[in-house]
Design a protein around this motif. Structure first.
Motif, PDB file in Angstrom:
ATOM      1  N   GLY A  53       0.849  -1.174   0.000  1.00 21.04           N
ATOM      2  CA  GLY A  53       0.000   0.000   0.000  1.00 21.04           C
ATOM      3  C   GLY A  53       0.892   1.234   0.000  1.00 21.04           C
ATOM      4  O   GLY A  53       1.914   1.287  -0.684  1.00 21.04           O
ATOM      5  N   LEU A  54       0.510   2.246   0.770  1.00 21.73           N
ATOM      6  CA  LEU A  54       1.334   3.438   0.898  1.00 21.73           C
ATOM      7  C   LEU A  54       2.600   3.092   1.672  1.00 21.73           C
ATOM      8  O   LEU A  54       2.544   2.675   2.822  1.00 21.73           O
ATOM      9  CB  LEU A  54       0.561   4.544   1.616  1.00 21.73           C
ATOM     10  CG  LEU A  54       1.336   5.829   1.919  1.00 21.73           C
ATOM     11  CD1 LEU A  54       1.839   6.471   0.642  1.00 21.73           C
ATOM     12  CD2 LEU A  54       0.465   6.799   2.704  1.00 21.73           C
ATOM     13  N   LYS A  55       3.738   3.264   1.025  1.00 20.94           N
ATOM     14  CA  LYS A  55       5.014   2.926   1.640  1.00 20.94           C
ATOM     15  C   LYS A  55       5.733   4.205   2.030  1.00 20.94           C
ATOM     16  O   LYS A  55       6.072   5.023   1.179  1.00 20.94           O
ATOM     17  CB  LYS A  55       5.875   2.107   0.677  1.00 20.94           C
ATOM     18  CG  LYS A  55       7.156   1.587   1.311  1.00 20.94           C
ATOM     19  CD  LYS A  55       7.898   0.662   0.369  1.00 20.94           C
ATOM     20  CE  LYS A  55       9.146   0.096   1.030  1.00 20.94           C
ATOM     21  NZ  LYS A  55       9.881  -0.810   0.123  1.00 20.94           N
ATOM     22  N   PHE A 104       9.191   3.906  -2.900  1.00 17.97           N
ATOM     23  CA  PHE A 104       8.196   2.948  -3.348  1.00 17.97           C
ATOM     24  C   PHE A 104       8.616   2.342  -4.689  1.00 17.97           C
ATOM     25  O   PHE A 104       9.424   2.903  -5.431  1.00 17.97           O
ATOM     26  CB  PHE A 104       6.820   3.601  -3.455  1.00 17.97           C
ATOM     27  CG  PHE A 104       6.756   4.777  -4.392  1.00 17.97           C
ATOM     28  CD1 PHE A 104       6.482   4.602  -5.738  1.00 17.97           C
ATOM     29  CD2 PHE A 104       6.960   6.070  -3.922  1.00 17.97           C
ATOM     30  CE1 PHE A 104       6.415   5.677  -6.606  1.00 17.97           C
ATOM     31  CE2 PHE A 104       6.905   7.153  -4.776  1.00 17.97           C
ATOM     32  CZ  PHE A 104       6.628   6.964  -6.118  1.00 17.97           C
ATOM     33  N   GLN A 105       8.020   1.195  -4.996  1.00 15.76           N
ATOM     34  CA  GLN A 105       8.347   0.509  -6.243  1.00 15.76           C
ATOM     35  C   GLN A 105       7.850   1.321  -7.443  1.00 15.76           C
ATOM     36  O   GLN A 105       6.728   1.795  -7.468  1.00 15.76           O
ATOM     37  CB  GLN A 105       7.706  -0.884  -6.252  1.00 15.76           C
ATOM     38  CG  GLN A 105       8.092  -1.731  -7.453  1.00 15.76           C
ATOM     39  CD  GLN A 105       7.468  -3.118  -7.385  1.00 15.76           C
ATOM     40  OE1 GLN A 105       6.678  -3.392  -6.487  1.00 15.76           O
ATOM     41  NE2 GLN A 105       7.818  -3.973  -8.321  1.00 15.76           N
ATOM     42  N   GLY A 106       8.709   1.472  -8.441  1.00 18.24           N
ATOM     43  CA  GLY A 106       8.332   2.220  -9.637  1.00 18.24           C
ATOM     44  C   GLY A 106       8.495   3.711  -9.496  1.00 18.24           C
ATOM     45  O   GLY A 106       7.927   4.468 -10.292  1.00 18.24           O
ATOM     46  N   VAL A 107       9.244   4.182  -8.497  1.00 19.59           N
ATOM     47  CA  VAL A 107       9.430   5.613  -8.299  1.00 19.59           C
ATOM     48  C   VAL A 107      10.092   6.218  -9.533  1.00 19.59           C
ATOM     49  O   VAL A 107      10.959   5.618 -10.152  1.00 19.59           O
ATOM     50  CB  VAL A 107      10.261   5.879  -7.025  1.00 19.59           C
ATOM     51  CG1 VAL A 107      11.643   5.271  -7.131  1.00 19.59           C
ATOM     52  CG2 VAL A 107      10.356   7.359  -6.741  1.00 19.59           C
ATOM     53  N   ALA A 108       9.659   7.429  -9.900  1.00 24.96           N
ATOM     54  CA  ALA A 108      10.182   8.194 -11.037  1.00 24.96           C
ATOM     55  C   ALA A 108       9.822   7.588 -12.379  1.00 24.96           C
ATOM     56  O   ALA A 108      10.314   8.049 -13.412  1.00 24.96           O
ATOM     57  CB  ALA A 108      11.693   8.369 -10.937  1.00 24.96           C
ATOM     58  N   ARG A 109       8.960   6.567 -12.398  1.00 25.81           N
ATOM     59  CA  ARG A 109       8.515   5.988 -13.669  1.00 25.81           C
ATOM     60  C   ARG A 109       7.002   6.088 -13.751  1.00 25.81           C
ATOM     61  O   ARG A 109       6.296   5.728 -12.799  1.00 25.81           O
ATOM     62  CB  ARG A 109       8.933   4.522 -13.794  1.00 25.81           C
ATOM     63  CG  ARG A 109      10.424   4.298 -13.792  1.00 25.81           C
ATOM     64  CD  ARG A 109      10.758   2.912 -14.345  1.00 25.81           C
ATOM     65  NE  ARG A 109      10.025   1.859 -13.652  1.00 25.81           N
ATOM     66  CZ  ARG A 109      10.479   1.219 -12.574  1.00 25.81           C
ATOM     67  NH1 ARG A 109      11.647   1.550 -12.054  1.00 25.81           N
ATOM     68  NH2 ARG A 109       9.766   0.265 -12.017  1.00 25.81           N
ATOM     69  N   GLN A 110       6.504   6.555 -14.865  1.00 26.70           N
ATOM     70  CA  GLN A 110       5.064   6.638 -15.044  1.00 26.70           C
ATOM     71  C   GLN A 110       4.483   5.242 -15.210  1.00 26.70           C
ATOM     72  O   GLN A 110       5.051   4.391 -15.891  1.00 26.70           O
ATOM     73  CB  GLN A 110       4.724   7.472 -16.277  1.00 26.70           C
ATOM     74  CG  GLN A 110       3.216   7.605 -16.512  1.00 26.70           C
ATOM     75  CD  GLN A 110       2.894   8.531 -17.666  1.00 26.70           C
ATOM     76  OE1 GLN A 110       2.624   9.695 -17.482  1.00 26.70           O
ATOM     77  NE2 GLN A 110       2.949   7.999 -18.861  1.00 26.70           N
TER      78      GLN A 110
END
Length: 704
Positions: free
Chosen positions: A299-301, A515-521
């Motif tokens: 969830g929110l990390k 969090f997973q996928g940070v800086a990637r849309q």
């Protein structure tokens, strides 16, 4: 121009200092006159019982004990699975009630637990374990009433429920936390939205205030209203002094009905393909629109710097600050600025009645369709993504584009105009959301904004151990150049800051997103930025639907307003359009409903503006037709008629209607209105004309 919302409570001119605020969010009493409209005798009985209880129960104040610092429960909670006390049948809990002797033994055990002064036995205690509620654990702590179509869930301290879907949550006993907002016993129900377009929501049980009442007796009295006798006995075994009991009910609103009417959005509140393996599909909650997720899905990390920044800002706001706190949040794209701001606003609402929100991000707006700059007053928690809480801001300016790179001066002048409209005497905290453009001119705009507004805190989000742009510390700002401001100026807007004197220094906080996928849309369905902008616009247009349950009415079946050409001016904000082509551009387009300061004068024909003005905007409409013979615009809008009387300008921007609005028009035979395939983008002039307002190169700044 100030827009008064019809649902907004009338405020007083009293000071809203933090130490004097006692916000109350209690369930309003139900009048007996409303019972006739109840859908069923069962609901009528529930309302009567609630009305009697509301008279006896004192009003519950907002957060009766001091809030604890924000922490990430994932880092210090064991992830062990509870023991299985009951056998399972068909994915649901099966109570063993083969004979009366076993039934009486269960009641005897319950009676002993009460006479033991609320002390749990070892059998009860071994089942109470913190961590994610999933799979079999949900069957042990959840009971569903099919007749009333709701479920009651018992959670213990630090237990969490991460889910996809939508529901209405009521805290019956104890307290729970969702995205930083604490929901207590006695408060109103809150809508929760956890669509596939954003991070899934997590409900977390938190510590309850110390009291002398017997938790078993109190929980028994509450559960009696919502569950059968057998279900009550099962859940009462799990109630301890640190338990929280919540009621989850299915939720359907005009927004959700309108969105689900489009085929491509029918699965919006279902888990995306990447989460289907992790979805738990055989729990008592699934039929209510709630799909739990296993612990493999985060969830929110919150990182440590994330929690520290939240605690620092909230502590500063609760202290004795001179004036109000102004928190500017910045960072590159896809680092979690919007999620951080929603969590910050929700945490602040635990202690104050409202928070001011200044929207400076044209592409990912929080309360309006894209292309708007706005100043809003947030009074209710934000428990979903932006499209779930679209509302009318206190002040709004329609810029007309999702980026400001073509006209930086107009962007900054619009922000100045918004800040002027904020009352200097307001003492509520202000949260400023900024764009993800942190390179070149985008970074210079950040420098300007810190100088334009009396900022007390700058929260700068980054990832990978860096901030992707220079740290905006007070020391750096003494030598930094902006688009309109240059050192050693402290402010470029003296008339705005006479009573809001900007501090000579401000707190600079760096948050590292992990969090997973940070800086990637996101690449999954509904996660791209253009899709999220369309969701916000569709959510705004859903206000055209009737609040009563029923079939969704397509926009072409709604009756529009008729507006004379001579009553309003027509302008284009984002590009230059020849006057002879103006009506072609505006037909079947989204327009901002604006209020010019000067009176519109016409010689009998339409009034066309040569450039986009900076003026208040009160809402939006769809210009669904233009009658040249009678000189009329046909306009669809949810704006109240009393406010429409003040509108004298229709402003066309680059924000277009979602294609599903035009391609989904049931009831037509043959070619649909506004839709054609006979068009070629290869023709000269067929594309969009872009105009740039003379951007100054960084190398030329020193020569000015």
């Amino acid at each position: 121009m100030k827009v008064n919302k019809t649902t907004q409570a009338k405020g007083s001119a009293k000071s809203q200092k933090w130490k004097d605020v006692r916000a109350k969010r209690c369930r309003p009493p139900v009048r007996s006159s409303e019972l006739d409209s109840a859908p069923a005798p069962v609901m009528a009985r529930m309302i009567k019982e609630h009305q009697a209880a509301a008279k006896k129960k004192p009003t519950v104040k907002r957060l009766q004990i001091k809030a604890k610092p924000v922490t990430d429960p994932k880092k210090n909670t064991p992830q062990s699975r509870p023991k299985k006390p009951y056998s399972q049948a068909n994915g649901s809990a099966a109570l063993r009630m083969d004979n009366e002797s076993e039934d009486s033994q269960e009641w005897k055990a319950y009676s002993q637990s009460i006479h033991g002064n609320g002390v749990e036995t070892s059998a009860d205690a071994e089942d109470v374990r913190p961590g994610r509620l999933e799979g079999e654990a949900l069957h042990y702590c959840t009971e569903r009433d099919d007749q009333q179509n709701h479920a009651v869930l018992v959670m213990h301290k630090d237990q969490t429920l991460c889910f996809r879907g939508k529901c209405s949550l009521t805290c019956l006993y104890g307290r729970v936390e969702v995205m930083g907002f604490t929901i207590e016993e006695g408060q109103q129900s809150y809508p929760l939205f956890s669509p596939a377009s954003h991070c899934p929501l997590t409900i977390r049980a938190v510590e309850t205030p110390a009291n002398t009442r017997d938790h078993k007796s109190a929980a028994s009295h509450i559960l009696r209203k919502y569950l059968s006798s057998a279900s009550q006995k099962k859940l009462l075994k799990r109630v301890t002094s640190n338990s929280s009991v919540i009621l989850l009910e299915p939720m359907e609103t005009p927004l959700t009905r309108f969105l689900s009417s489009f085929a491509e959005l029918s699965e919006l509140f279902s888990p995306p393909m990447s989460e289907l393996v992790s979805a738990v599909l055989d729990t008592p909650l699934n039929g209510l629109g709630v799909i739990p997720l296993v612990r493999a899905i985060d969830g929110l990390k919150m990182s440590k710097s994330y929690s520290d920044a939240l605690n620092t800002v909230v502590s500063a706001c609760r202290g004795d600050m001179d004036g109000c706190a102004v928190i500017l949040v910045c960072g590159t794209k896809n680092v979690g600025k919007s999620t951080f701001i929603r969590t910050l606003v929700n945490t602040l609402l635990n202690h104050t009645t409202c928070v001011d929100y200044l929207e400076c991000d044209l592409g990912q707006t929080e309360f309006t369709p894209a292309g708007c700059l706005s100043l809003s007053v947030v009074r209710e928690p934000l428990l979903g993504p932006p499209f779930t809480h679209q509302c009318t801001p206190e002040h709004m300016i329609y810029y007309g584009q999702s980026s400001c790179e073509s006209d930086l001066d107009r962007y900054l002048e619009s922000l100045k105009s918004l800040w002027r409209r904020r009352s200097p005497s307001r003492e509520t905290p202000v949260v400023i959301n900024t764009m993800g453009w942190v390179k070149g001119f985008g970074f210079q705009l950040l420098v300007d904004m810190i100088r334009l507004f009396p900022v007390s805190h700058v929260v700068q989000l980054g990832h990978g151990g860096v901030t992707q742009c220079p740290a905006l510390t007070p020391e750096f700002l003494r030598t930094a150049h902006g688009c309109q401001t240059h050192p050693p100026a402290q402010t470029a807007l003296d008339e705005l800051t006479e009573s809001h004197t900007p501090p000579r220094s401000y707190a600079h906080l760096i948050v590292q997103s992990e969090f997973q996928g940070v800086a990637r849309q996101g690449t999954a369905k509904h996660q791209r930025s253009n899709e999220q902008r369309e969701l916000s616009l569709l959510a705004y247009l859903s206000q055209l639907q009737s609040p009563d349950p029923g079939p969704v009415r397509p926009l072409h079946t709604l009756t529009p307003y008729q507006v004379p050409h001579s009553a309003v001016a027509l302008g284009v904000s984002h590009c230059e359009v020849m006057p002879s082509h103006m009506f072609y551009a505006a037909n079947a387009a989204l327009v901002g409903l604006c209020c010019l300061g000067e009176k519109i004068t016409s010689r009998g024909g339409p009034v066309l503006l040569t450039q986009g003005p900076i003026c208040p905007c009160v809402g939006f409409g769809v210009l669904r037709g233009i009658d040249m013979a009678r000189g009329l615009y046909f306009l669809l809008t949810p704006v109240d008629p009393s406010i429409l009387r003040k509108v004298n300008c229709l402003l066309l921007g680059a924000v277009s209607l979602p294609s599903c609005i035009l391609s989904t028009q049931p009831g037509f035979e043959g070619e649909m209105p506004y839709v054609t395939s006979d068009y070629s983008f290869d023709l000269t002039g067929a594309g969009k004309l872009r105009v740039f307002k003379g951007l100054t190169r960084p190398s030329q700044i020193a020569m000015q």
